[in-house]
Design an enzyme around this catalytic site. Structure first.
Site, PDB file in Angstrom:
ATOM      1  N   ASN A  25       0.865  -1.183   0.000  1.00 29.86           N
ATOM      2  CA  ASN A  25       0.000   0.000   0.000  1.00 29.86           C
ATOM      3  C   ASN A  25       0.898   1.228   0.000  1.00 29.86           C
ATOM      4  O   ASN A  25       2.102   1.113   0.177  1.00 29.86           O
ATOM      5  CB  ASN A  25      -0.990  -0.019   1.164  1.00 29.86           C
ATOM      6  CG  ASN A  25      -0.275  -0.056   2.494  1.00 29.86           C
ATOM      7  OD1 ASN A  25       0.527   0.821   2.801  1.00 29.86           O
ATOM      8  ND2 ASN A  25      -0.535  -1.100   3.264  1.00 29.86           N
ATOM      9  N   ASP A  35       1.462  -8.356   1.496  1.00 29.96           N
ATOM     10  CA  ASP A  35       2.314  -7.386   2.183  1.00 29.96           C
ATOM     11  C   ASP A  35       2.696  -7.896   3.576  1.00 29.96           C
ATOM     12  O   ASP A  35       3.886  -7.884   3.960  1.00 29.96           O
ATOM     13  CB  ASP A  35       1.519  -6.073   2.296  1.00 29.96           C
ATOM     14  CG  ASP A  35       2.406  -4.864   2.455  1.00 29.96           C
ATOM     15  OD1 ASP A  35       3.634  -4.996   2.316  1.00 29.96           O
ATOM     16  OD2 ASP A  35       1.861  -3.775   2.715  1.00 29.96           O
TER      17      ASP A  35
END
Ligand code: ADP
Length: 171
Positions: A25, A35
């Protein structure tokens, strides 16, 4: 030389490749999904480099559709390429931003001399992009990319549904 496109079902953090792409992000400071897994398995070195990027070139964070590389820490790769996918929108066509994630990541991978690159299905998790369309854009964009030192692009998908979607577009 043309790039070979492969499909693997599994965890991207276990792929033995030169460069692993992170569905990051814009904060670059970690999140869920891919992530979270990358930072968990890669160890604190990756986050430390991300923090440096925030303190220098990317003070406001990384823009959607852009990509940046860091070390891969403890991961079985040499580099992690962080790219920020667009959130799915029902009212706005953000296809070009999603395509840009694949193009920019590949451009950076080539700059780094990476021969093998693993991609997750960017934006199709927390960001809500419909899987089949996400797979279509991923495969189409990588196929259309200019020839480079990248010999293999490996799409690494988590579940059966994603595997079916990518297999359909790859065949
Ligand atoms: P985004 O925020 O860009 O949507 P996510 O990480 O939430 O990114 O999800 C992207 C895709 O990656 C989803 O299809 C999700 O199922 C899948 N995914 C999640 N974790 C992993 C993992 N460890 N390895 C491979 N794919 C994963």
């Amino acid at each position: 030389m043309s790039t070979q496109l492969d499909l693997v079902q599994g965890d991207i953090t276990q792929q033995d490749v030169d460069a692993m792409v992170n569905a990051a992000n814009s904060s670059l400071l970690g999140g869920g999904g891919v992530d979270g897994a990358i930072h968990r398995r890669g160890g604190p070195e990756i986050l430390a480099e991300c923090r440096k990027l925030r303190a220098s070139h990317h003070g406001k964070g990384l823009r959607t559709g852009h990509a940046v590389a860091t070390t891969a820490g403890l991961l079985p790769a040499r580099h992690v390429i962080h790219t920020v996918g667009p959130r799915w929108s029902a009212t706005e066509d953000r296809t070009e931003l999603l395509a840009s994630c694949y193009r920019e990541s590949l451009r950076i991978a080539a700059e780094l001399g990476a021969r093998t690159v693993a991609f997750p299905a960017i934006s199709t998790g927390i960001y809500g992009w419909p899987l089949d369309d996400g797979a279509r854009i991923a495969v189409g964009t990588v196929r259309a990319a200019a020839p480079s030192v990248v010999e293999e692009v490996r799409f690494v998908v988590f579940d059966d549904r994603a595997h079916e979607a990518f297999a359909r577009h790859l065949s």
